[in-house]
Design a protein around this motif. Structure first.
Motif, PDB file in Angstrom:
ATOM      1  N   MET A 114      68.394 -14.771 -72.061  1.00 36.41           N
ATOM      2  CA  MET A 114      68.628 -15.986 -72.852  1.00 36.41           C
ATOM      3  C   MET A 114      68.005 -15.835 -74.239  1.00 36.41           C
ATOM      4  SD  MET A 114      68.220 -19.118 -70.178  1.00 36.41           S
ATOM      5  CE  MET A 114      67.257 -18.264 -68.965  1.00 36.41           C
ATOM      6  N   TYR A 124      70.039 -20.042 -80.371  1.00 33.67           N
ATOM      7  CA  TYR A 124      71.480 -19.794 -80.388  1.00 33.67           C
ATOM      8  C   TYR A 124      71.959 -19.743 -81.828  1.00 33.67           C
ATOM      9  CZ  TYR A 124      71.365 -20.712 -75.400  1.00 33.67           C
ATOM     10  OH  TYR A 124      71.093 -20.641 -74.069  1.00 33.67           O
ATOM     11  N   HIS A 154      80.199 -27.354 -62.563  1.00 31.40           N
ATOM     12  CA  HIS A 154      79.362 -27.488 -61.359  1.00 31.40           C
ATOM     13  C   HIS A 154      79.525 -28.891 -60.765  1.00 31.40           C
ATOM     14  CE1 HIS A 154      77.067 -23.832 -60.805  1.00 31.40           C
ATOM     15  NE2 HIS A 154      76.803 -23.748 -62.104  1.00 31.40           N
ATOM     16  N   ARG A 213      83.208 -30.753 -53.049  1.00 29.05           N
ATOM     17  CA  ARG A 213      82.528 -30.369 -51.804  1.00 29.05           C
ATOM     18  C   ARG A 213      82.090 -31.620 -51.033  1.00 29.05           C
ATOM     19  NH1 ARG A 213      78.311 -26.713 -53.571  1.00 29.05           N
ATOM     20  NH2 ARG A 213      79.936 -25.171 -53.848  1.00 29.05           N
ATOM     21  N   ALA A 255      74.796 -37.232 -57.617  1.00 29.39           N
ATOM     22  CA  ALA A 255      74.207 -36.088 -58.329  1.00 29.39           C
ATOM     23  C   ALA A 255      75.237 -35.485 -59.275  1.00 29.39           C
ATOM     24  CB  ALA A 255      73.727 -35.055 -57.328  1.00 29.39           C
ATOM     25  N   ARG A 311      75.351 -37.498 -62.301  1.00 27.63           N
ATOM     26  CA  ARG A 311      74.181 -37.230 -63.158  1.00 27.63           C
ATOM     27  C   ARG A 311      74.342 -35.916 -63.909  1.00 27.63           C
ATOM     28  NH1 ARG A 311      69.544 -38.845 -58.850  1.00 27.63           N
ATOM     29  NH2 ARG A 311      69.625 -41.090 -59.127  1.00 27.63           N
ATOM     30  N   LEU A 312      74.955 -34.946 -63.266  1.00 24.85           N
ATOM     31  CA  LEU A 312      75.216 -33.676 -63.966  1.00 24.85           C
ATOM     32  C   LEU A 312      76.154 -33.925 -65.153  1.00 24.85           C
ATOM     33  CD1 LEU A 312      75.681 -31.091 -61.051  1.00 24.85           C
ATOM     34  CD2 LEU A 312      73.765 -31.252 -62.639  1.00 24.85           C
ATOM     35  N   ASP A 317      76.332 -36.689 -66.782  1.00 32.54           N
ATOM     36  CA  ASP A 317      75.493 -37.357 -67.795  1.00 32.54           C
ATOM     37  C   ASP A 317      74.675 -36.325 -68.568  1.00 32.54           C
ATOM     38  OD1 ASP A 317      76.453 -39.741 -66.922  1.00 32.54           O
ATOM     39  OD2 ASP A 317      74.690 -40.276 -65.721  1.00 32.54           O
ATOM     40  N   ALA A 318      74.131 -35.332 -67.833  1.00 29.57           N
ATOM     41  CA  ALA A 318      73.333 -34.290 -68.493  1.00 29.57           C
ATOM     42  C   ALA A 318      74.209 -33.494 -69.454  1.00 29.57           C
ATOM     43  CB  ALA A 318      72.712 -33.370 -67.441  1.00 29.57           C
ATOM     44  N   THR A 374      75.294 -25.310 -52.394  1.00 31.53           N
ATOM     45  CA  THR A 374      74.711 -26.363 -53.231  1.00 31.53           C
ATOM     46  C   THR A 374      73.316 -25.953 -53.692  1.00 31.53           C
ATOM     47  OG1 THR A 374      75.926 -27.966 -51.905  1.00 31.53           O
ATOM     48  CG2 THR A 374      74.229 -28.848 -53.339  1.00 31.53           C
ATOM     49  N   ALA A 401      73.771 -23.512 -56.491  1.00 28.61           N
ATOM     50  CA  ALA A 401      74.162 -24.204 -57.730  1.00 28.61           C
ATOM     51  C   ALA A 401      72.942 -24.872 -58.361  1.00 28.61           C
ATOM     52  CB  ALA A 401      75.240 -25.244 -57.430  1.00 28.61           C
ATOM     53  N   ALA A 403      70.809 -22.262 -60.028  1.00 25.47           N
ATOM     54  CA  ALA A 403      71.408 -21.794 -61.285  1.00 25.47           C
ATOM     55  C   ALA A 403      71.231 -22.831 -62.385  1.00 25.47           C
ATOM     56  CB  ALA A 403      72.889 -21.508 -61.056  1.00 25.47           C
ATOM     57  N   LEU A 404      71.419 -24.098 -62.036  1.00 30.07           N
ATOM     58  CA  LEU A 404      71.299 -25.163 -63.045  1.00 30.07           C
ATOM     59  C   LEU A 404      69.846 -25.345 -63.489  1.00 30.07           C
ATOM     60  CD1 LEU A 404      73.845 -27.636 -61.440  1.00 30.07           C
ATOM     61  CD2 LEU A 404      74.027 -26.652 -63.730  1.00 30.07           C
ATOM     62  N   GLY A 417      67.988 -23.079 -64.279  1.00 34.24           N
ATOM     63  CA  GLY A 417      67.811 -22.130 -65.375  1.00 34.24           C
ATOM     64  C   GLY A 417      67.935 -22.801 -66.741  1.00 34.24           C
ATOM     65  N   TYR A 418      68.792 -23.828 -66.831  1.00 36.11           N
ATOM     66  CA  TYR A 418      68.980 -24.508 -68.124  1.00 36.11           C
ATOM     67  C   TYR A 418      67.760 -25.352 -68.506  1.00 36.11           C
ATOM     68  CZ  TYR A 418      73.804 -23.040 -67.554  1.00 36.11           C
ATOM     69  OH  TYR A 418      74.931 -22.287 -67.387  1.00 36.11           O
ATOM     70  N   LEU A 466      64.835 -24.298 -68.320  1.00 38.41           N
ATOM     71  CA  LEU A 466      63.855 -23.358 -68.896  1.00 38.41           C
ATOM     72  C   LEU A 466      64.490 -22.507 -70.002  1.00 38.41           C
ATOM     73  CD1 LEU A 466      62.494 -22.147 -65.427  1.00 38.41           C
ATOM     74  CD2 LEU A 466      61.432 -23.836 -66.934  1.00 38.41           C
ATOM     75  N   ASP A 467      65.683 -22.871 -70.414  1.00 35.23           N
ATOM     76  CA  ASP A 467      66.415 -22.056 -71.389  1.00 35.23           C
ATOM     77  C   ASP A 467      65.728 -22.111 -72.760  1.00 35.23           C
ATOM     78  OD1 ASP A 467      69.875 -21.438 -71.836  1.00 35.23           O
ATOM     79  OD2 ASP A 467      68.353 -21.283 -73.415  1.00 35.23           O
ATOM     80  N   GLU A 482      67.854 -35.836 -68.033  1.00 40.72           N
ATOM     81  CA  GLU A 482      69.073 -36.094 -67.234  1.00 40.72           C
ATOM     82  C   GLU A 482      69.289 -34.979 -66.220  1.00 40.72           C
ATOM     83  OE1 GLU A 482      70.987 -38.643 -67.171  1.00 40.72           O
ATOM     84  OE2 GLU A 482      70.994 -39.665 -69.093  1.00 40.72           O
ATOM     85  N   LEU A 483      69.130 -33.733 -66.674  1.00 43.46           N
ATOM     86  CA  LEU A 483      69.379 -32.603 -65.778  1.00 43.46           C
ATOM     87  C   LEU A 483      68.321 -32.553 -64.667  1.00 43.46           C
ATOM     88  CD1 LEU A 483      71.206 -30.226 -65.160  1.00 43.46           C
ATOM     89  CD2 LEU A 483      69.793 -28.789 -66.630  1.00 43.46           C
ATOM     90  N   ALA A 505      69.192 -35.092 -62.098  1.00 42.34           N
ATOM     91  CA  ALA A 505      70.337 -34.669 -61.283  1.00 42.34           C
ATOM     92  C   ALA A 505      69.935 -33.626 -60.250  1.00 42.34           C
ATOM     93  CB  ALA A 505      71.447 -34.117 -62.177  1.00 42.34           C
ATOM     94  N   LEU A 506      68.983 -32.777 -60.622  1.00 38.66           N
ATOM     95  CA  LEU A 506      68.611 -31.688 -59.714  1.00 38.66           C
ATOM     96  C   LEU A 506      67.484 -32.075 -58.748  1.00 38.66           C
ATOM     97  CD1 LEU A 506      68.696 -28.647 -62.184  1.00 38.66           C
ATOM     98  CD2 LEU A 506      70.493 -29.450 -60.638  1.00 38.66           C
ATOM     99  N   LEU A 566      70.434 -32.840 -56.392  1.00 40.27           N
ATOM    100  CA  LEU A 566      71.163 -31.732 -55.783  1.00 40.27           C
ATOM    101  C   LEU A 566      70.288 -30.902 -54.828  1.00 40.27           C
ATOM    102  CD1 LEU A 566      74.116 -31.312 -56.252  1.00 40.27           C
ATOM    103  CD2 LEU A 566      73.584 -29.500 -57.872  1.00 40.27           C
TER     104      LEU A 566
END
Lengths: 119, 428
Positions: A1, A5, A21, A28, A63, A66-67, A69-70, B39, B42, B45-46, B48-49, B51-52, B72-73, B76-77, B83
């Motif tokens: 990363m 950017y 996702h 699912r 969830a 919320r994703l 929303d994120a 799940t 996923a 993996a999410l 990771g964002y 700590l990006d 927000e993320l 969600a997680l 998640l």
């Protein structure tokens, strides 16, 4: 990363991946809820199991929302960053232009002064 | 039935029972387990964002926006119902379902064995006392044995189990020796008997129809085509039980060969004859069919329901058995076929397969209490199962009511035509 950017399109790409996702999680959730309902098990324990599966499926959909929303928040952030960077670039360009003109003017002034004293 | 006194019945299985299909439960559990893994993947993996460094550094230009996204993320997680929690929950549901399936499987195996063993041994002392009293009173050893067996029929389950059950080597060897040939079906004409011409209104009427056929010729069955007020049809097929115990090869489909093959769950000439008779009577896959069988006829009915449903040749919606050993094959009856198994508590014959009927929502086993003290009377359709059917009609048990409710279309016909067919065995 990367540490920074190069442009904000990468942030929008991340938002897009998060939304993908979210869509997968939603799909699912629907499939799992349907499978739990169709499971050929009927008893008091089965009713409790189905209720729990319904809750899990509902939580999945929440969830996923919320994703989304994120992802929206990241898109908004990327747009703001883009605007800030554009403004900075404008200021920098303007500053450089002004600087060049000033140098020219100083050069002209020094040249004129030297001409006056015969050098 | 003059002087009829309803007797209480005991019910096992049926709509008020438990339905648990182990294979389906394990298959669903596998899906939930995969969902938990996917799940969880996923979610990882999410994470990771969160700590990006690229997103962090972009926060220099919009700190509030970056913080908003991170919050927000994270919610969600890792928030309540996030998640990560969802992944763990599906994992737990996977474990719960697998555990339940394993427990039911173990319980079913244990239940069948324990049910027979406990019932057999708990009733043994009382049975021995009654047997002794009979011997003292009459001096008849046969009478005493009769009393012992009717007072404790579960002993037969134990005895059969000791020989490896009806699918064991002994049973397999015997059934191979009894050649079954193939069915020949003769039309016997329409039955003009007033009893055969009256549409049934309850289970006792259905049983009376079977009793009527049971007193007819060897191999005679009937197909009752019921026509309802709206013109729709339903069909009842009466399949009587054993009429000959001849162990030698013979042309009678109601003889020993059918018993031995049917109890082991094998196809029989009797079954093929029933299917042919239904076809000749004009039964179509659009007609709801109830197969009704006594003793051997009940085993044939169950096997016919399994095969006709698999082939799609007929729509068997209901099966009623009376005094039939169907425990070894009933689990194979498709879920859409409702089975009502009447078993007189003093009748030996339902124990002839050494297996208790499975506890399923589509299999309602009703133990009636019509003890006459002899093996033959306790198995007799007229003496035991006809009043037993009336006991079932009078029962308020939820599983019984659900079965009778589902069979209502067989009880409200405007008229009925009863066609007789005689099945014999050829090439035996």
């Amino acid at each position: 990363m990367p540490l920074l950017y190069e442009d904000t399109s990468e942030l929008h790409a991340i938002a897009h991946r998060i939304r993908r996702h979210a869509d997968e999680v939603r799909a699912r959730a629907a499939a799992l809820a349907a499978r739990a309902e169709q499971t050929r098990w009927h008893s008091a324990g089965a009713a409790a199991f189905r209720e729990r599966a319904r809750c899990a499926s509902h939580a999945m959909r929440t969830a996923a929302g919320r994703l989304d929303d994120a992802a929206d928040a990241l898109d908004r952030h990327a747009n703001r960053v883009h605007r800030v960077l554009a403004a900075m670039q404008y200021v920098a360009t303007a500053a450089v232009g002004e600087g060049v003109q000033l140098v020219d003017e100083v050069g002209d002034f020094v040249g004129s002064a030297l001409d006056c004293i015969g050098l | 039935m003059g002087g009829y006194e309803p007797q209480p019945v005991s019910v096992r299985g049926g709509a008020d029972g438990i339905e648990a299909h182990y294979d389906d439960m394990v298959e669903a559990a596998r899906l939930f387990g995969r969902a938990a893994t996917d799940t969880g993947g996923a979610s990882l993996a999410l994470h990771g964002y969160l700590l990006d460094p690229g997103i962090y550094s972009s926060g220099l230009f919009d700190p509030v926006g970056a913080a908003d996204f991170e919050a927000e993320l994270a919610a969600a997680l890792d928030g309540p119902g996030g998640l990560s929690w969802v992944a763990a929950e599906w994992g737990l549901l996977d474990v719960q379902l697998r555990s339940a399936a394993a427990a039911y499987l173990a319980a079913d195996r244990l239940d069948t064995a324990a049910h027979d063993m406990l019932d057999g041994f708990l009733r043994l002392p009382a049975a021995a006392v009654q047997s002794g009293e009979t011997l003292a009173r009459t001096g008849s050893v046969a009478g005493a044995l009769n009393r012992l067996l009717t007072a404790d029929p579960e002993l037969l389950d134990e005895a059969i189990g000791a020989f490896g059950g009806v699918r064991g080597t002994v049973a397999g060897g015997v059934s191979a020796l009894l050649w079954d040939g193939h069915a020949v079906v003769r039309d016997g004409g329409v039955d003009q008997d007033p009893e055969a011409a009256a549409p049934p209104r309850c289970l006792a009427d259905v049983m009376a129809g079977l009793a009527l056929r049971s007193y007819a010729r060897h191999g005679e069955i009937d197909v009752r085509v019921l026509t309802r007020a709206d013109g729709s049809r339903a069909v009842i097929v009466d399949i009587p039980g054993t009429k000959s115990w001849d162990p030698l090869p013979n042309g009678d489909v109601t003889s020993l060969a059918t018993n031995v093959r049917a109890v082991a769950g094998q196809p029989t000439a009797y079954e093929h004859g029933v299917l042919t008779a239904m076809q000749r009577a004009g039964v179509t896959p659009a007609d709801d069919v109830m197969l009704v069988g006594h003793s051997e006829g009940g085993m044939v009915a169950v096997r016919t329901a399994i095969d006709a449903t698999a082939s799609g040749r007929f729509h068997i919606s209901h099966v009623v058995t009376a005094g039939s050993p169907i425990g070894a094959v009933a689990a194979r009856v498709p879920a859409r076929v409702q089975v009502l198994a009447l078993e007189n508590s003093g009748d030996l014959v339902p124990h002839a397969d050494g297996a208790t009927n499975p506890d399923r929502t589509n299999i309602t086993t009703v133990a009636i209490r019509r003890d006459h003290g002899t093996v033959s009377a306790n198995h007799d359709i007229e003496e035991s199962y006809l009043p037993g059917a009336a006991d079932v009609d009078a029962s308020g048990d939820a599983s019984v009511r659900a079965f009778l409710g589902s069979a209502q279309r067989f009880f409200d016909a405007r008229d009925v035509q009863t066609s007789r067919y005689v099945i014999t065995r050829a090439n035996w």
